[in-house]
Scaffold this motif. Structure first.
Motif, PDB file in Angstrom:
ATOM      1  N   ALA A  14       5.327  -4.850   5.119  1.00  0.00           N
ATOM      2  CA  ALA A  14       4.196  -4.334   5.894  1.00  0.00           C
ATOM      3  C   ALA A  14       3.430  -3.294   5.078  1.00  0.00           C
ATOM      4  CB  ALA A  14       4.674  -3.748   7.221  1.00  0.00           C
ATOM      5  N   MET A  15       4.138  -2.470   4.335  1.00  0.00           N
ATOM      6  CA  MET A  15       3.484  -1.472   3.479  1.00  0.00           C
ATOM      7  C   MET A  15       2.707  -2.134   2.348  1.00  0.00           C
ATOM      8  SD  MET A  15       6.297   1.518   3.073  1.00  0.00           S
ATOM      9  CE  MET A  15       6.732   2.581   4.428  1.00  0.00           C
ATOM     10  N   VAL A  16       3.323  -3.129   1.730  1.00  0.00           N
ATOM     11  CA  VAL A  16       2.647  -3.847   0.646  1.00  0.00           C
ATOM     12  C   VAL A  16       1.396  -4.532   1.194  1.00  0.00           C
ATOM     13  CG1 VAL A  16       2.836  -5.683  -1.081  1.00  0.00           C
ATOM     14  CG2 VAL A  16       4.790  -4.177  -0.657  1.00  0.00           C
ATOM     15  N   LEU A  17       1.531  -5.184   2.334  1.00  0.00           N
ATOM     16  CA  LEU A  17       0.390  -5.867   2.938  1.00  0.00           C
ATOM     17  C   LEU A  17      -0.719  -4.880   3.287  1.00  0.00           C
ATOM     18  CD1 LEU A  17      -0.813  -8.536   3.878  1.00  0.00           C
ATOM     19  CD2 LEU A  17       0.344  -8.183   6.072  1.00  0.00           C
ATOM     20  N   LEU A  19      -1.393  -2.080   1.824  1.00  0.00           N
ATOM     21  CA  LEU A  19      -2.015  -1.691   0.557  1.00  0.00           C
ATOM     22  C   LEU A  19      -2.960  -2.790   0.072  1.00  0.00           C
ATOM     23  CD1 LEU A  19      -2.170   0.271  -1.891  1.00  0.00           C
ATOM     24  CD2 LEU A  19      -0.255  -1.008  -2.863  1.00  0.00           C
ATOM     25  N   ILE A  20      -2.519  -4.025   0.149  1.00  0.00           N
ATOM     26  CA  ILE A  20      -3.340  -5.160  -0.277  1.00  0.00           C
ATOM     27  C   ILE A  20      -4.606  -5.242   0.584  1.00  0.00           C
ATOM     28  CG2 ILE A  20      -3.443  -7.683  -0.345  1.00  0.00           C
ATOM     29  CD1 ILE A  20      -0.404  -7.607  -1.026  1.00  0.00           C
ATOM     30  N   GLN A  21      -4.446  -5.080   1.878  1.00  0.00           N
ATOM     31  CA  GLN A  21      -5.604  -5.164   2.778  1.00  0.00           C
ATOM     32  C   GLN A  21      -6.582  -4.020   2.542  1.00  0.00           C
ATOM     33  OE1 GLN A  21      -3.298  -5.486   6.414  1.00  0.00           O
ATOM     34  NE2 GLN A  21      -3.790  -7.654   6.599  1.00  0.00           N
ATOM     35  N   ALA A  22      -6.081  -2.854   2.213  1.00  0.00           N
ATOM     36  CA  ALA A  22      -6.940  -1.692   2.011  1.00  0.00           C
ATOM     37  C   ALA A  22      -7.632  -1.701   0.656  1.00  0.00           C
ATOM     38  CB  ALA A  22      -6.129  -0.407   2.172  1.00  0.00           C
ATOM     39  N   GLU A  23      -6.912  -2.142  -0.386  1.00  0.00           N
ATOM     40  CA  GLU A  23      -7.430  -1.992  -1.745  1.00  0.00           C
ATOM     41  C   GLU A  23      -7.521  -3.281  -2.546  1.00  0.00           C
ATOM     42  OE1 GLU A  23      -5.674   1.343  -3.819  1.00  0.00           O
ATOM     43  OE2 GLU A  23      -5.129   2.271  -1.903  1.00  0.00           O
ATOM     44  N   GLY A  24      -7.089  -4.391  -1.965  1.00  0.00           N
ATOM     45  CA  GLY A  24      -7.152  -5.663  -2.657  1.00  0.00           C
ATOM     46  C   GLY A  24      -5.841  -6.010  -3.345  1.00  0.00           C
ATOM     47  N   PRO A  25      -5.635  -7.290  -3.629  1.00  0.00           N
ATOM     48  CA  PRO A  25      -4.374  -7.751  -4.215  1.00  0.00           C
ATOM     49  C   PRO A  25      -4.055  -7.122  -5.572  1.00  0.00           C
ATOM     50  CG  PRO A  25      -5.654  -9.605  -3.397  1.00  0.00           C
ATOM     51  CD  PRO A  25      -6.529  -8.398  -3.306  1.00  0.00           C
ATOM     52  N   ALA A  32       1.946   1.595  -7.404  1.00  0.00           N
ATOM     53  CA  ALA A  32       1.237   1.901  -6.154  1.00  0.00           C
ATOM     54  C   ALA A  32       2.144   1.711  -4.944  1.00  0.00           C
ATOM     55  CB  ALA A  32      -0.011   1.035  -6.038  1.00  0.00           C
ATOM     56  N   VAL A  33       2.930   0.652  -4.950  1.00  0.00           N
ATOM     57  CA  VAL A  33       3.841   0.399  -3.825  1.00  0.00           C
ATOM     58  C   VAL A  33       4.949   1.450  -3.810  1.00  0.00           C
ATOM     59  CG1 VAL A  33       5.480  -1.244  -2.819  1.00  0.00           C
ATOM     60  CG2 VAL A  33       3.271  -2.045  -3.689  1.00  0.00           C
ATOM     61  N   ALA A  34       5.419   1.866  -4.983  1.00  0.00           N
ATOM     62  CA  ALA A  34       6.429   2.925  -5.052  1.00  0.00           C
ATOM     63  C   ALA A  34       5.877   4.214  -4.432  1.00  0.00           C
ATOM     64  CB  ALA A  34       6.852   3.162  -6.502  1.00  0.00           C
ATOM     65  N   LYS A  35       4.655   4.539  -4.760  1.00  0.00           N
ATOM     66  CA  LYS A  35       4.030   5.752  -4.212  1.00  0.00           C
ATOM     67  C   LYS A  35       3.887   5.649  -2.693  1.00  0.00           C
ATOM     68  CE  LYS A  35       0.006   8.727  -4.678  1.00  0.00           C
ATOM     69  NZ  LYS A  35      -1.281   8.938  -5.337  1.00  0.00           N
ATOM     70  N   ALA A  36       3.434   4.505  -2.202  1.00  0.00           N
ATOM     71  CA  ALA A  36       3.218   4.319  -0.766  1.00  0.00           C
ATOM     72  C   ALA A  36       4.526   4.275   0.018  1.00  0.00           C
ATOM     73  CB  ALA A  36       2.424   3.037  -0.522  1.00  0.00           C
ATOM     74  N   SER A  37       5.563   3.719  -0.586  1.00  0.00           N
ATOM     75  CA  SER A  37       6.817   3.493   0.136  1.00  0.00           C
ATOM     76  C   SER A  37       7.861   4.588  -0.080  1.00  0.00           C
ATOM     77  CB  SER A  37       7.429   2.153  -0.281  1.00  0.00           C
ATOM     78  OG  SER A  37       7.852   2.203  -1.637  1.00  0.00           O
ATOM     79  N   GLY A  38       7.708   5.355  -1.151  1.00  0.00           N
ATOM     80  CA  GLY A  38       8.717   6.345  -1.479  1.00  0.00           C
ATOM     81  C   GLY A  38       9.905   5.766  -2.229  1.00  0.00           C
ATOM     82  N   LEU A  39       9.851   4.472  -2.541  1.00  0.00           N
ATOM     83  CA  LEU A  39      10.907   3.830  -3.320  1.00  0.00           C
ATOM     84  C   LEU A  39      10.569   3.930  -4.799  1.00  0.00           C
ATOM     85  CD1 LEU A  39      11.450   0.583  -1.198  1.00  0.00           C
ATOM     86  CD2 LEU A  39      12.813   2.688  -1.150  1.00  0.00           C
ATOM     87  N   ARG A  56       3.421 -12.536  -3.333  1.00  0.00           N
ATOM     88  CA  ARG A  56       3.743 -13.739  -2.554  1.00  0.00           C
ATOM     89  C   ARG A  56       4.547 -13.374  -1.313  1.00  0.00           C
ATOM     90  NH1 ARG A  56       6.940 -18.812  -5.015  1.00  0.00           N
ATOM     91  NH2 ARG A  56       4.867 -19.587  -5.549  1.00  0.00           N
ATOM     92  N   ALA A  57       5.548 -12.521  -1.468  1.00  0.00           N
ATOM     93  CA  ALA A  57       6.381 -12.134  -0.326  1.00  0.00           C
ATOM     94  C   ALA A  57       5.537 -11.443   0.746  1.00  0.00           C
ATOM     95  CB  ALA A  57       7.515 -11.218  -0.780  1.00  0.00           C
ATOM     96  N   ALA A  58       4.620 -10.576   0.336  1.00  0.00           N
ATOM     97  CA  ALA A  58       3.766  -9.882   1.305  1.00  0.00           C
ATOM     98  C   ALA A  58       2.831 -10.862   2.004  1.00  0.00           C
ATOM     99  CB  ALA A  58       2.969  -8.783   0.605  1.00  0.00           C
ATOM    100  N   LEU A  59       2.297 -11.804   1.270  1.00  0.00           N
ATOM    101  CA  LEU A  59       1.381 -12.767   1.889  1.00  0.00           C
ATOM    102  C   LEU A  59       2.127 -13.778   2.758  1.00  0.00           C
ATOM    103  CD1 LEU A  59      -1.259 -13.163  -0.937  1.00  0.00           C
ATOM    104  CD2 LEU A  59      -1.346 -11.750   1.119  1.00  0.00           C
ATOM    105  N   LEU A  60       3.351 -14.127   2.401  1.00  0.00           N
ATOM    106  CA  LEU A  60       4.166 -14.963   3.292  1.00  0.00           C
ATOM    107  C   LEU A  60       4.486 -14.207   4.584  1.00  0.00           C
ATOM    108  CD1 LEU A  60       6.577 -16.711   0.764  1.00  0.00           C
ATOM    109  CD2 LEU A  60       4.801 -17.812   2.161  1.00  0.00           C
ATOM    110  N   TYR A  61       4.718 -12.912   4.457  1.00  0.00           N
ATOM    111  CA  TYR A  61       4.921 -12.063   5.633  1.00  0.00           C
ATOM    112  C   TYR A  61       3.667 -12.092   6.511  1.00  0.00           C
ATOM    113  CZ  TYR A  61       5.288  -7.681   8.267  1.00  0.00           C
ATOM    114  OH  TYR A  61       5.292  -6.731   9.254  1.00  0.00           O
TER     115      TYR A  61
END
Length: 186
Positions: A14-17, A19-25, A32-39, A56-61
């Protein structure tokens, strides 16, 4: 012993998606995902191996969510032409009322076309949606043809709304689909 995950796969996707929706794939990098997720980036690499696999995993989600929403709406609307309009207007709600954001969302479609697994999900959704819409025209002479034409009208109305951004997307889509029904006298 493996460490307990602090974020479930669903939460992370959901976080990856988002980010993708807000800023593009292209913005969905491990950093960027590490920063957003804290991982950590290395944790993300362990989960996904590559950026392409993470995308792919985010878009399959996202496809899973769309399939669920389509099924929910299909169960809640009457099996009539008005029900078909309600279903498609309901599916249009997630586009929001910002034409620029809708345009950014088209970048997700580009990714779906590029990846054969995602493209297959889109094709399967299209077949399922055609079946549902055809069921709303069961008494018509060619229900599947009407369904396919209505889906083309729906997608076209979203595109034209994006150019004009004339009011809320749901109202625009409903008006255009009602024009379609009047034209085919359904």
């Amino acid at each position: 012993m493996p460490r307990r995950r602090t974020l479930s796969d669903e939460q992370l996707l959901a976080m990856v998606l988002a980010l993708i929706q807000a800023e593009g794939p292209d913005a969905a990098t491990f950093a960027a995902v590490a920063k957003a997720s804290g991982l950590s980036g290395s944790t993300l690499v362990q989960r996904f191996a590559t950026k392409a696999a993470m995308l792919r995993a985010a878009l399959l989600y996202a496809w899973d969510r769309l399939d669920a929403e389509t099924a929910r709406l299909a169960e809640s609307v009457p099996k009539t032409p008005d029900g078909a309009v309600a279903l498609l207007v309901g599916l249009s709600q997630d586009y929001g009322d910002n034409a620029a954001a809708y345009g950014e969302g088209l970048l997700l479609l580009r990714e779906d076309f590029r990846d054969p697994v995602l493209r297959a999900r889109g094709a399967a959704w299209g077949k399922a949606l055609t079946t549902v819409i055809a069921g709303c025209f069961a008494s018509a002479q060619a229900p599947e043809t009407i369904a396919r034409l209505m889906l083309a009208q729906w997608q076209g109305s979203l595109t034209w709304w994006g150019f004009s951004a004339d009011g809320p997307v749901a109202a625009y889509v409903e008006t255009e689909l009602r024009r379609f029904l009047a034209a085919v006298k359904a």
